[in-house]
Motif scaffolding. Structure first.
Motif, short mmCIF file in Angstrom:
data_model
loop_
_atom_site.label_atom_id
_atom_site.label_comp_id
_atom_site.label_asym_id
_atom_site.label_seq_id
_atom_site.Cartn_x
_atom_site.Cartn_y
_atom_site.Cartn_z
N GLN A 196 0.83 -1.21 0.00
CA GLN A 196 0.00 0.00 0.00
C GLN A 196 0.86 1.26 0.00
O GLN A 196 0.45 2.30 -0.50
N ARG A 227 -1.68 7.28 -3.82
CA ARG A 227 -1.84 7.66 -2.42
C ARG A 227 -0.94 8.85 -2.11
O ARG A 227 0.16 8.98 -2.65
N GLU A 271 -0.56 9.06 3.50
CA GLU A 271 -1.17 7.74 3.51
C GLU A 271 -0.10 6.66 3.44
O GLU A 271 -0.18 5.63 4.12
N ILE A 311 -12.83 10.02 5.20
CA ILE A 311 -13.76 8.91 5.02
C ILE A 311 -15.15 9.49 4.74
O ILE A 311 -15.60 10.39 5.45
N ASP A 357 -7.93 0.72 2.32
CA ASP A 357 -8.19 1.83 3.24
C ASP A 357 -8.82 1.38 4.55
O ASP A 357 -8.57 1.96 5.60
N ASN A 410 -8.10 -3.47 -4.39
CA ASN A 410 -7.51 -3.86 -3.11
C ASN A 410 -7.20 -5.35 -3.02
O ASN A 410 -6.77 -5.83 -1.97
N HIS A 456 -14.14 -0.48 -1.02
CA HIS A 456 -14.10 0.51 0.06
C HIS A 456 -14.73 1.84 -0.37
O HIS A 456 -14.89 2.74 0.45
#
Length: 706
Positions: free
Chosen positions: A35, A41, A45, A329, A602, A664, A689
């Motif tokens: 990630q 990102r 992050e 979020i 995430d 993901n 997500h």
């Protein structure tokens, strides 16, 4: 992704039908590290995921490597799923861990560090600062840090000091002026954990972070006057944090004292890893290796240009100045099963229909609302619940205290052995007990991992029982980034089972047959194997069959071999396993019909869902349990079957979306390595997500798996 190393142990490992739990865990941390490497990102992050890999690795050494040393140190036999005995397996594990450690630091130094300036911050040492900034650091050191430091010498007159787990430590080698080398002395300076990891220098367009060890290194001579400093060595140790609690049947206050004593072993347990700056004193290291009985493969070297202990990066990530650099979020959406009218009265809603919550896409608020209203409601007579992990300043504790204050009967099964949350749980449990709650501190030698809530309310001429069953903890903080499922219901089938469950664990009772719940350690393994065998029998008879399961970990060998037999019978099996997976997919003659995916992104995938085709009348379960030996044999666990058609469709769609994800998702290979799914030329990105924030009733009702 990283494949297993081709060395002298690889053939033994590959021949086994099972994959090592610990090697599989390391593969999971590779996926988390991946990630960090996603260019879409932000650097904040990416630093976040790097910090998570470091925290994961700390826990891995404390618990899994610590457990291995329990066998090595006491000459106990252990054969890993890979087929290796204790010592060869430790060698293999250290090779893999060293490779992971090197990749972490190489990526940080070569990719992430060079990108800091353009993102408004720098990691630097004090020498690169302006003169007035250096004066600020000097003033900070002498006023705030120097008084907290305590040099501890080890020589012929002083015993070896207790060095704390996971703290940064300077090992300073000194001798008196004119003395020979053999008269060296070693002193330790531990950096207290309550000192911020970085000293922050605020500039108009930049924040400069000076690692605290560099601040101390610059002034450490102030602690060693009139002696010759031969070397200054920064290191960090990880201690064995694995212990097995042998509670008696009669759990009382002495049990809590035992827990507290065992927590202290995490501070003084045997050392299993040393991280140390390159260029360290070989004399010091030989002394430490001898003292702690470690080999060279347990020494993890860190370049001076890198950073020791990436968990400290949270100070950078959480700086308010960079708040807008981490994507927010989205706000939770209303559950598809929640009514649009009369939603303000949770009691009335649940008397009309069941509600399935999917966090964090759906807010956990209805659960807290139900409990808080119950605490105040004059018609509520009793509240019973299990607690595994709570947030700090938990609303759960506040609501239960309020319920007791209002004269309601409150029973809580509090798991004080929740790893790394023991101290908080003991404190919260004591608070409830003192207020008058009936608190049970664990059941026999089992860990309580199930998540259940029962509210008993008198309504006119009857009593209604409100039930919440969940895969996740009653924790408002983690509910924002853990994916979990929770069912709210007044269905009498659920209520009878949950009531029976609480009667069993709070009293001396042997349960009758549950109509809906499947529980551990009673018979969960056997019932799940029976469901798998039913699909295998259907396949043998030419009937439609299929299994889709989403869990965190798959490790139990009996379950794995049941999957193998079902695969050989022709059952298509799709497993979504976030972390540890000891099953080998796609092996000829063994598991050709099994596909294993892992989703890392995430949100932390935490929900457990079990789907069995059952000739077109699918059976779906959700709950707290993974498919691990500890889940089946050493924990109180439960999974519940969904009865409502709409809610069953909701779970089918959940599984379907997970299988569709191409952002993901990682596909497990036969050798235990993983390959990331990619978006094909004719495909669009499908990120669960994000997609779960846009689920509609129409989408759910059309969902199919086979």
């Amino acid at each position: 992704m990283k494949a297993l190393v081709n060395d002298r142990f690889s053939n033994v490992i590959y021949q086994s039908d099972l994959i090592s739990r610990d090697l599989s865990w390391l593969q999971f941390n590779w996926r988390v590290l991946d990630q960090c490497k996603k260019s879409n990102r932000s650097i904040f992050e990416r630093l976040k995921f790097l910090a998570i890999t470091a925290s994961n690795l700390d826990e891995f050494f404390m618990i899994r490597v610590g457990s291995l040393y329990n066998y090595l140190d006491y000459d106990k036999e252990r054969v890993d799923y890979s087929g290796l005995r204790e010592e060869p397996f430790k060698i293999k594990l250290m090779v893999e861990s060293q490779q992971f450690h090197k990749e972490q630091h190489d990526y940080f130094v070569n990719v992430l560090l060079p990108a800091t300036r353009e993102n408004g911050f720098l990691l630097s040492n004090a020498k690169n600062l302006a003169e007035e900034e250096q004066e600020k650091i000097k003033d900070y050191y002498y006023k705030a840090i120097h008084p907290m430091l305590t040099p501890m010498v080890f020589d012929g007159y002083h015993t070896f000091p207790i060095l704390m787990n996971r703290l940064l430590i300077f090992g300073v080698v000194t001798r008196n002026h004119g003395d020979k080398k053999e008269n060296r002395k070693l002193s330790f300076v531990q950096i207290p954990s309550n000192i911020p990891r970085f000293f922050e220098v605020e500039r108009e367009d930049m924040v400069v972070y000076i690692p605290i060890e560099e601040v101390i290194r610059e002034h450490i001579v102030s602690l060693f006057r009139n002696v010759e400093i031969e070397s200054i060595n920064l290191f960090r140790i990880t201690r064995n944090g694995d212990f097995t609690l042998e509670e008696s049947e009669d759990v009382d206050a002495n049990f809590l004292e035992e827990i507290k004593r065992k927590l202290n072993t995490r501070k003084t347990g045997r050392v299993v890893r040393i991280e140390v700056e390159e260029g360290y004193s070989k004399w010091m290291m030989n002394l430490l290796k001898g003292r702690w009985e470690l080999q060279d493969d347990s020494i993890f070297k860190v370049e001076r240009s890198s950073l020791m202990d990436f968990t400290g990066l949270w100070q950078v990530i959480n700086n308010r100045r960079f708040k807008d650099k981490i994507p927010a979020i989205p706000d939770p959406v209303t559950p598809v099963s929640y009514p649009t009218e009369g939603a303000d009265n949770i009691f009335q809603v649940l008397k009309r229909q069941d509600v399935l919550l999917h966090h964090p896409y759906n807010n956990i608020e209805p659960v807290f609302q139900l409990l808080e209203k119950a605490a105040e409601d004059p018609y509520v007579m009793a509240i019973k619940m299990t607690i595994y992990r709570l947030a700090k300043d938990s609303r759960i504790t506040s609501a239960l205290l309020k319920a007791v204050e209002n004269g309601k009967h409150v029973s809580v099964l509090f798991e004080v052995k929740a790893r790394f949350d023991e101290e908080n749980n003991i404190r919260e449990a004591k608070k409830l007990q003192k207020a008058g709650c009936f608190v049970i501190f664990g059941v026999s030698n089992l860990k309580t991992h199930t998540k259940l809530l029962l509210i008993v309310r008198k309504e006119e001429d009857r009593v209604t029982r409100y039930v919440h069953m969940s895969s996740g903890n009653y924790n408002e903080e983690t509910s924002r980034f853990y994916t979990d499922l929770g069912l709210l219901s007044t269905n009498e089938i659920y209520a009878n089972d949950v009531s029976e469950f609480f009667n069993v664990i709070t009293g001396h009772s042997i349960p009758s047959v549950y109509k809906n719940l499947i529980t551990a350690p009673r018979d969960m393994r056997n019932q799940l194997i029976a469901l798998i065998k039913n699909e295998a029998q259907n396949a043998k008879e030419g009937k439609p069959s299929g299994i889709v399961i989403k869990i965190n970990s798959l490790e139990d060998s009996e379950i794995i071999h049941a999957f193998y037999e079902a695969s050989q019978a022709g059952v298509p099996i799709k497993l979504i396993v976030r972390g540890i997976c000891c099953l080998r997919p796609g092996r000829a003659g063994l598991s050709e019909n099994i596909e294993v995916l892992s989703l890392v992104g995430d949100f932390l995938e935490h929900s457990r869902v079990f789907y069995f085709h059952n000739q077109g009348e699918p059976r779906l379960f959700a709950g707290s349990a993974d498919m691990m030996v500890r889940s089946f044999d050493r924990r109180l666990e439960s999974i519940f079957e969904l009865l409502d058609t709409v809610l069953k469709q909701q779970l089918i769609n959940l599984l379907r979306y997970n299988l569709r994800d191409n952002v993901n998702s990682y596909v497990m290979q036969e050798d235990g390595s993983y390959v990331a799914k990619t978006v094909g030329p004719d495909e669009k990105p499908f990120n669960v997500h994000k997609e779960f924030f846009h689920v509609t009733m129409s989408i759910i009702m059309k969902a199919k798996l086979f």
